[in-house]
Design a protein around this motif. Structure first.
Motif, short mmCIF file in Angstrom:
data_model
loop_
_atom_site.label_atom_id
_atom_site.label_comp_id
_atom_site.label_asym_id
_atom_site.label_seq_id
_atom_site.Cartn_x
_atom_site.Cartn_y
_atom_site.Cartn_z
N LEU A 143 0.83 -1.21 0.00
CA LEU A 143 0.00 0.00 0.00
C LEU A 143 0.86 1.26 0.00
N ALA A 144 1.98 1.22 0.70
CA ALA A 144 2.88 2.37 0.67
C ALA A 144 3.39 2.63 -0.73
N ASP A 145 3.59 1.55 -1.48
CA ASP A 145 4.06 1.66 -2.86
C ASP A 145 2.95 2.10 -3.80
N LYS A 146 1.80 1.42 -3.76
CA LYS A 146 0.74 1.64 -4.75
C LYS A 146 -0.20 2.78 -4.39
N LEU A 147 -0.35 3.08 -3.09
CA LEU A 147 -1.25 4.15 -2.65
C LEU A 147 -0.50 5.16 -1.79
N SER A 148 0.65 5.57 -2.26
CA SER A 148 1.50 6.46 -1.46
C SER A 148 0.85 7.82 -1.21
N ASP A 149 -0.11 8.19 -2.05
CA ASP A 149 -0.80 9.47 -1.85
C ASP A 149 -1.93 9.35 -0.83
N CYS A 150 -2.13 8.15 -0.26
CA CYS A 150 -3.19 7.94 0.74
C CYS A 150 -2.65 7.73 2.14
N PHE A 151 -1.42 7.24 2.27
CA PHE A 151 -0.89 6.85 3.57
C PHE A 151 0.25 7.76 4.01
N ALA A 152 0.13 8.25 5.23
CA ALA A 152 1.14 9.15 5.78
C ALA A 152 2.38 8.40 6.23
N ALA A 153 2.23 7.13 6.62
CA ALA A 153 3.37 6.31 7.06
C ALA A 153 2.88 4.88 7.21
N VAL A 154 3.82 3.93 7.17
CA VAL A 154 3.48 2.51 7.37
C VAL A 154 4.48 1.88 8.33
N ALA A 155 4.04 0.79 8.98
CA ALA A 155 4.90 0.13 9.97
C ALA A 155 4.70 -1.38 9.90
N VAL A 157 5.40 -5.34 10.49
CA VAL A 157 5.99 -6.15 11.55
C VAL A 157 6.11 -7.58 11.03
N GLY A 158 7.31 -8.12 11.04
CA GLY A 158 7.52 -9.52 10.67
C GLY A 158 7.13 -9.87 9.25
N GLY A 159 7.10 -8.89 8.37
CA GLY A 159 6.75 -9.13 6.97
C GLY A 159 7.60 -8.27 6.06
N THR A 160 8.22 -8.87 5.06
CA THR A 160 9.09 -8.15 4.14
C THR A 160 8.31 -7.76 2.88
N MET A 161 8.97 -7.10 1.95
CA MET A 161 8.33 -6.72 0.69
C MET A 161 7.98 -7.95 -0.13
N GLY A 162 6.79 -7.92 -0.74
CA GLY A 162 6.39 -9.01 -1.60
C GLY A 162 6.77 -8.83 -3.05
N ASN A 163 7.24 -7.63 -3.40
CA ASN A 163 7.64 -7.32 -4.78
C ASN A 163 9.14 -7.12 -4.87
N ASP A 164 9.67 -7.17 -6.10
CA ASP A 164 11.11 -7.00 -6.30
C ASP A 164 11.55 -5.56 -6.09
N THR A 165 10.69 -4.61 -6.47
CA THR A 165 11.04 -3.19 -6.37
C THR A 165 9.82 -2.41 -5.89
N CYS A 166 10.03 -1.14 -5.59
CA CYS A 166 8.93 -0.25 -5.23
C CYS A 166 9.16 1.10 -5.91
N HIS A 167 8.06 1.73 -6.34
CA HIS A 167 8.14 3.01 -7.03
C HIS A 167 7.00 3.91 -6.58
N PRO A 168 7.00 4.31 -5.31
CA PRO A 168 5.92 5.17 -4.83
C PRO A 168 5.94 6.54 -5.50
N LYS A 169 4.76 7.16 -5.59
CA LYS A 169 4.68 8.49 -6.18
C LYS A 169 5.33 9.53 -5.28
#
Length: 297
Positions: A143-155, A157-169
């Motif tokens: 969500l931080a990657d795909k909806l970066s204009d909606c979320f002020a911050a993310v946290a 716990v115990g979970g890594t990225m599911g994609n190879d890269t990220c390109h937030p707006k």
């Protein structure tokens, strides 16, 4: 044609449903009972359960809604999808389960949730946040990657990225907590010895390095070693990759030496998840982190 307006939710717990992409989706919303609504509206914390779990289990697992009740934020526990009521997953990239196999568009579900929620509670749109455990942490990253204009911050716990890269707006402040003895989503990546999915997960370093780059944060972290307050076999190091200017965002990593696949500060009811540190209170640290960040509107 006139429509009946949706009534605002009263203080307390509410189960809601939304029809999204021909599926009935569930979510639980906790409106504080012990704090007054801020004049600018409520901060919102979306909290995502892990794989093969569900929203009610996540409430008991982290108890973040209890902090929200006294600290003054609305907690939202969305439910993933699955064939069994107690075993749901999120489609967060490479993981997990039913949601991934069925190509469920969970990002769209959250878009619809965020569009619907202001009809039910007064939302401060500059203070919408996401956290989650395991597969739910991966969802927070997505969500931080795909909806970066909606979320002020993310946290996560115990979970890594599911994609190879990220390109937030836009840069999104990230805070990650992870145990070095996690046998489900290993710190080093790969297949955890207790993993149910047997997926080759990305490492913690993969997530942090991608987000340090995407956020244009300092590549050299400030490293702090915390003095253990509880002799439970765990210790904590905090890595802070600071924002470098107004167009960057910080990335924080809490490395929990000896910690398992658990929520720091909350005792796990399942021994197979591994040790839970009592030298870090995830809920208070997450809320402190969120309070420092607002979405530019």
């Amino acid at each position: 044609m006139s429509t009946t307006p949706i009534k605002l939710l009263t203080p307390g717990r509410h189960r809601l449903t939304l029809d999204v992409d021909d599926r009935e989706r569930e979510l639980w919303v906790f409106v504080p009972t012990h704090t007054a609504e801020p004049s600018e509206g409520w901060p919102i914390v979306l909290t995502f359960h892990g794989g093969l779990s569900n929203a009610p289990t996540m409430m008991r697992f982290c108890e973040l809604n209890e902090l929200g009740d006294t600290a003054g934020f609305v907690t939202v526990f969305p439910n993933g999808t699955g064939r069994l009521p107690s075993m749901k997953t999120w489609n967060a990239g490479m993981c997990c389960g039913y949601a991934q196999r069925e190509d469920v568009n969970d990002v769209h579900f959250i878009e619809e949730l965020l569009a619907d929620l202001p009809q039910r509670v007064h939302v401060d749109p500059s203070r919408v946040y996401a956290t989650g455990m395991s597969n739910g942490g991966m969802m927070a990253y997505l969500l931080a990657d795909k909806l970066s204009d909606c979320f002020a911050a993310v946290a996560p716990v115990g979970g890594t990225m599911g994609n190879d890269t990220c390109h937030p707006k836009r840069p999104v402040p990230v805070m990650h907590m992870h145990g070095t003895d996690d046998q489900f989503v290993r710190w080093e990546g790969g297949v955890g010895s207790r993993s149910k999915s047997k997926l080759d997960f990305n490492s913690v370093d993969h997530a942090i390095s991608n987000w340090v780059a995407a956020n244009r944060a300092s590549p050299q972290p400030l490293i702090e070693k915390l003095t253990p307050e509880v002799n439970d076999g765990t210790s904590i190091e905090k890595f802070t990759y600071a924002a470098t200017d107004a167009d960057s965002a910080e990335v924080i990593l809490w490395k929990i030496f000896g910690g398992g696949h658990t929520w720091p500060g909350k005792e796990s009811r399942l021994e197979l998840l591994g040790p839970t540190t009592q030298n870090l209170d995830a809920n208070s640290v997450i809320w402190e982190f969120f309070q420092r960040h607002r979405l530019p509107l």
